[in-house]
Design an enzyme around this catalytic site. Structure first.
Site, PDB file in Angstrom:
ATOM      1  N   HIS A 185     -23.543 -40.166 -60.474  1.00 34.98           N
ATOM      2  CA  HIS A 185     -24.187 -38.973 -59.924  1.00 34.98           C
ATOM      3  C   HIS A 185     -25.650 -38.935 -60.345  1.00 34.98           C
ATOM      4  CE1 HIS A 185     -20.556 -36.490 -58.616  1.00 34.98           C
ATOM      5  NE2 HIS A 185     -20.063 -37.654 -59.008  1.00 34.98           N
ATOM      6  N   GLY A 186     -26.445 -38.136 -59.639  1.00 34.66           N
ATOM      7  CA  GLY A 186     -27.851 -38.024 -60.000  1.00 34.66           C
ATOM      8  C   GLY A 186     -28.619 -39.306 -59.768  1.00 34.66           C
ATOM      9  N   ASP A 194     -18.084 -32.982 -51.925  1.00 31.37           N
ATOM     10  CA  ASP A 194     -18.710 -33.188 -53.230  1.00 31.37           C
ATOM     11  C   ASP A 194     -18.545 -31.954 -54.113  1.00 31.37           C
ATOM     12  OD1 ASP A 194     -20.168 -34.687 -55.074  1.00 31.37           O
ATOM     13  OD2 ASP A 194     -22.115 -34.034 -54.302  1.00 31.37           O
ATOM     14  N   HIS A 195     -18.467 -32.153 -55.422  1.00 27.37           N
ATOM     15  CA  HIS A 195     -18.478 -31.092 -56.437  1.00 27.37           C
ATOM     16  C   HIS A 195     -17.864 -29.771 -55.981  1.00 27.37           C
ATOM     17  CE1 HIS A 195     -20.573 -33.113 -59.643  1.00 27.37           C
ATOM     18  NE2 HIS A 195     -21.445 -33.590 -58.778  1.00 27.37           N
TER      19      HIS A 195
END
Length: 286
Positions: free
Chosen positions: A207-208, A82-83
């Site tokens: 996301h989030g 991720d990220h």
């Protein structure tokens, strides 16, 4: 059923309009818990690791644990980085066996982001892996990556052009969502998802996800959000469950680590099965 590329999981979800839980794990207990939850729910699952987790535990230990726990798994699963803005970490994880990566270069100019994402896609393809891309930062800091300042928004045309030029398998637009816990109900630009998908049929990553309503999930998944990221909920479940069980142990004067591990893991299982039901992925692997 073997571990599969992320693309295989999200393409099926996108075509049939359900969402797949993409849950960030922090250790072996949470990894085992989310996998058990996916099997129990008969749901596909994307397991995510942050750069912080990769550095804290080590890619060798993580991939060995992943391979051991997914041997003979009965539902489709995929391991995702991720990220990650660090090309060296991306290369390391791809070489070790991660099934997909999110190259997070949103801080770069769009043109440079696009140029490097093309390179990452080419690298990933050599390993049979998938790539998620983004050109706008999602507000909030996640495991040391990101910013509380909203990044510049790009037009739908720029985003569609990026997807077409790079060949990413999943795309993550900013739609008013944020990492961490929402202080108030977010105002989501849901039409942005529809507008992108209408021009280029790419699975969208939401996301989030922690804190969004069931109604918001249902709407966004119907519009094309096939990958639904959950990180904060996993962390709070793990920490609060650990705290509650440690307090109970203190009150009883009984200190038995396996009991703690079992209780916390069950809470992680319950989180995973609940998300699968909400996102519509439960029973898809039957």
């Amino acid at each position: 059923m073997p571990v599969v590329p992320l693309k295989e999981i999200v393409d099926a979800a996108f075509a049939e309009r359900y969402g797949v839980p993409a849950i960030n794990v922090v250790n072996d207990l949470t990894l085992e818990g989310v996998l058990a939850g996916a099997v129990q729910a008969r749901s596909p699952l994307i397991v995510q690791t942050s750069v912080k987790t990769v550095r804290a535990i080590g890619s060798d230990v993580l991939i060995a644990t992943w391979k051991a726990m997914t041997a003979g798994i009965e539902v489709p699963v995929s391991l995702h980085l991720d990220h990650c803005p660090d090309r060296a970490v991306i290369s390391e994880c791809l070489a070790k066996g991660w099934n997909s990566v999110l190259f997070d270069a949103h801080e770069l100019p769009v043109e440079e982001n696009q140029r490097q994402t093309v390179e990452v896609v080419a690298e990933a393809r050599r390993y049979g892996a998938s790539v998620e891309g983004e050109i706008e930062g999602i507000t909030g800091i996640e495991d040391g990556v990101g910013s509380d300042e909203a990044s510049a928004r790009q037009t739908v045309e720029v985003q569609v052009g990026f997807v077409r030029a790079t060949g990413v398998d999943v795309f993550a637009p900013a739609i008013g969502n944020a990492h961490g816990e929402y202080r108030s109900a977010p105002v989501l630009d849901v039409d942005r998802v529809s507008d992108i998908v209408a021009q280029v049929p790419v699975p969208i990553a939401l996301h989030g996800g922690t804190g969004l309503s069931d109604e918001a999930f249902t709407d966004l998944i119907a519009r094309g959000c096939a990958k639904v990221n959950i990180s904060t909920a996993l962390k709070t479940t793990f920490m609060r469950s650990s705290l509650a069980n440690l307090r109970a142990a203190e009150e009883k004067g009984t200190w038995d680590p396996p009991t703690l591990f079992s209780a916390v893991q069950q809470d992680v299982v319950d989180l995973t099965t609940g998300l699968a039901r909400i996102f519509g992925s439960a029973g898809r692997a039957a």
